[in-house]
Design a protein around this motif. Structure first.
Motif, PDB file in Angstrom:
ATOM      1  N   LYS A  80       0.827  -1.205   0.000  1.00 13.89           N
ATOM      2  CA  LYS A  80       0.000   0.000   0.000  1.00 13.89           C
ATOM      3  C   LYS A  80       0.862   1.257   0.000  1.00 13.89           C
ATOM      4  O   LYS A  80       0.556   2.238  -0.696  1.00 13.89           O
ATOM      5  CB  LYS A  80      -0.929   0.005   1.218  1.00 13.89           C
ATOM      6  N   ALA A  81       1.942   1.242   0.771  1.00  8.94           N
ATOM      7  CA  ALA A  81       2.832   2.399   0.817  1.00  8.94           C
ATOM      8  C   ALA A  81       3.450   2.650  -0.554  1.00  8.94           C
ATOM      9  O   ALA A  81       3.595   3.806  -0.986  1.00  8.94           O
ATOM     10  CB  ALA A  81       3.920   2.183   1.868  1.00  8.94           C
ATOM     11  N   LEU A  82       3.811   1.577  -1.275  1.00 10.62           N
ATOM     12  CA  LEU A  82       4.376   1.726  -2.609  1.00 10.62           C
ATOM     13  C   LEU A  82       3.338   2.260  -3.583  1.00 10.62           C
ATOM     14  O   LEU A  82       3.621   3.161  -4.391  1.00 10.62           O
ATOM     15  CB  LEU A  82       4.912   0.381  -3.100  1.00 10.62           C
ATOM     16  N   LEU A  83       2.120   1.715  -3.531  1.00  6.23           N
ATOM     17  CA  LEU A  83       1.056   2.187  -4.414  1.00  6.23           C
ATOM     18  C   LEU A  83       0.779   3.667  -4.176  1.00  6.23           C
ATOM     19  O   LEU A  83       0.527   4.428  -5.132  1.00  6.23           O
ATOM     20  CB  LEU A  83      -0.220   1.369  -4.177  1.00  6.23           C
ATOM     21  N   TRP A  84       0.824   4.090  -2.923  1.00  7.44           N
ATOM     22  CA  TRP A  84       0.576   5.488  -2.587  1.00  7.44           C
ATOM     23  C   TRP A  84       1.710   6.388  -3.086  1.00  7.44           C
ATOM     24  O   TRP A  84       1.471   7.397  -3.766  1.00  7.44           O
ATOM     25  CB  TRP A  84       0.411   5.631  -1.071  1.00  7.44           C
ATOM     26  N   SER A  85       2.952   6.023  -2.766  1.00  9.03           N
ATOM     27  CA  SER A  85       4.081   6.888  -3.121  1.00  9.03           C
ATOM     28  C   SER A  85       4.273   6.968  -4.628  1.00  9.03           C
ATOM     29  O   SER A  85       4.647   8.024  -5.163  1.00  9.03           O
ATOM     30  CB  SER A  85       5.365   6.394  -2.450  1.00  9.03           C
ATOM     31  N   SER A  86       4.005   5.862  -5.346  1.00  8.64           N
ATOM     32  CA  SER A  86       4.208   5.852  -6.796  1.00  8.64           C
ATOM     33  C   SER A  86       3.165   6.687  -7.527  1.00  8.64           C
ATOM     34  O   SER A  86       3.350   7.015  -8.707  1.00  8.64           O
ATOM     35  CB  SER A  86       4.197   4.421  -7.331  1.00  8.64           C
ATOM     36  N   ARG A  87       2.079   7.037  -6.850  1.00 11.15           N
ATOM     37  CA  ARG A  87       1.051   7.884  -7.444  1.00 11.15           C
ATOM     38  C   ARG A  87       1.027   9.278  -6.803  1.00 11.15           C
ATOM     39  O   ARG A  87       1.319  10.277  -7.459  1.00 11.15           O
ATOM     40  CB  ARG A  87      -0.325   7.220  -7.300  1.00 11.15           C
ATOM     41  N   ILE A  88       0.708   9.324  -5.532  1.00 10.80           N
ATOM     42  CA  ILE A  88       0.482  10.619  -4.886  1.00 10.80           C
ATOM     43  C   ILE A  88       1.791  11.363  -4.671  1.00 10.80           C
ATOM     44  O   ILE A  88       1.909  12.539  -5.047  1.00 10.80           O
ATOM     45  CB  ILE A  88      -0.291  10.455  -3.556  1.00 10.80           C
ATOM     46  N   THR A  89       2.790  10.704  -4.105  1.00  7.13           N
ATOM     47  CA  THR A  89       4.061  11.388  -3.847  1.00  7.13           C
ATOM     48  C   THR A  89       4.706  11.836  -5.145  1.00  7.13           C
ATOM     49  O   THR A  89       5.226  12.960  -5.242  1.00  7.13           O
ATOM     50  CB  THR A  89       5.021  10.475  -3.062  1.00  7.13           C
ATOM     51  N   LEU A  90       4.670  10.980  -6.171  1.00  2.57           N
ATOM     52  CA  LEU A  90       5.250  11.360  -7.458  1.00  2.57           C
ATOM     53  C   LEU A  90       4.496  12.537  -8.070  1.00  2.57           C
ATOM     54  O   LEU A  90       5.109  13.461  -8.615  1.00  2.57           O
ATOM     55  CB  LEU A  90       5.233  10.168  -8.413  1.00  2.57           C
TER      56      LEU A  90
END
Length: 300
Positions: A80-90
């Protein structure tokens, strides 16, 4: 045009690159693998490891499709953390960078998914519909869209593409279904009544191109064919195209045990309609599921 893409080496990104290179556009692809961009996206595409490499080169349009595959593996806390960072953080990084530019692009087309609505049950969902249920995928898409919309404050037109299930021979969910169906092990998922909003890859590329050039287009657009089908009908149609039976169901409890929270993505669905695309005058090449699958069948 000079077009900047994130997620350019993914299924949709690669097809967009080949489409736009053929039209003579200049492409820059922000990627973790810039050395592979030319190989994956076409010889004319330039790979960059950081946005700063672009300096103040004028950019006409930005296409933001980056994001780790959502259905590739169970949603552990780490996933979940990866899915979040790869979309929202990017996307946060991208919008911040756009704010530093002297010349802003005219449009940002940012990815999203019909999962924004959650499991819609029997409701028809247009772009005017609110989210109807809460799950991780819905929260992820909502945050992704809200982050991209911050670019509006910079004077940039923002378009949000809520993509359905993309039908393509080169990858995506369809390629994962083909083997069990060819082995006569295919069938409906759960009770098979959940709606599947689908779109042929050719229409997905065409509608993104359309939205880039349609100056009046802004906000969310459902990127799916006008006629969604239930999961059972999808399984039956795919079986016919592959000349295989499609009657072995995958029980819901097996998915829940094996996939945990991710199973919601497969057992739920959205009866999504592309109301805004149709109103804007976009014409789908593929509106019938059988015709769409027949077009892809020789490459599956």
């Amino acid at each position: 045009m000079h077009i900047l893409l994130t997620g350019g080496t993914g299924l949709i990104g690669r097809q967009l690159c080949h489409h736009w290179l053929a039209q003579g556009h200049r492409l820059s692809v922000w990627s973790r693998r810039p050395d592979r961009v030319s190989e994956l996206c076409g010889a004319g595409a330039r790979g960059i490891a950081t946005l700063e490499e672009l300096g103040q080169e004028p950019i006409d349009a930005v296409i933001n499709l980056a994001g780790a595959p959502i259905a590739e593996r169970p949603w552990t806390r780490k996933r979940k953390a990866l899915l979040w960072s790869s979309r929202i953080t990017l996307t946060e990084t991208l919008v911040t960078w756009l704010g530093t530019r002297e010349q802003k692009p005219s449009v940002l087309v940012s990815g999203s998914a019909v999962g924004w609505y959650g499991d819609g049950g029997e409701r028809e969902l247009t772009e005017e519909s609110p989210p109807v249920s809460e799950d991780f995928a819905s929260h992820l898409c909502i945050a992704w869209e809200e982050t991209a919309q911050r670019a509006q404050a910079l004077g940039i037109r923002v378009v949000l593409v809520r993509t359905g299930l993309v039908l393509a021979a080169e990858g995506g969910f369809l390629s994962r279904l083909v083997l069990p169906f060819k082995l006569a092990l295919g069938g409906p998922i759960g009770n098979g009544r959940q709606w599947m909003p689908w779109v042929h890859i050719k229409d997905q590329i065409a509608l993104i191109d359309f939205l880039v050039h349609e100056n009046a287009a802004s906000g969310p657009y459902n990127a799916c064919a006008p006629q969604p089908v239930r999961n059972a009908e999808f399984a039956k149609t795919l079986g016919r195209v592959l000349h295989r039976p499609a009657f072995i169901p995958v029980p819901a409890f097996v998915l829940r045990v094996g996939l945990g929270e991710l199973s919601q993505l497969l057992l739920g669905g959205q009866r999504a309609a592309p109301a805004k695309l149709l109103a804007a005058g976009f014409t789908f090449q593929f509106t019938d599921l059988r015709a769409a699958l027949d077009d892809l069948s020789t490459r599956l």
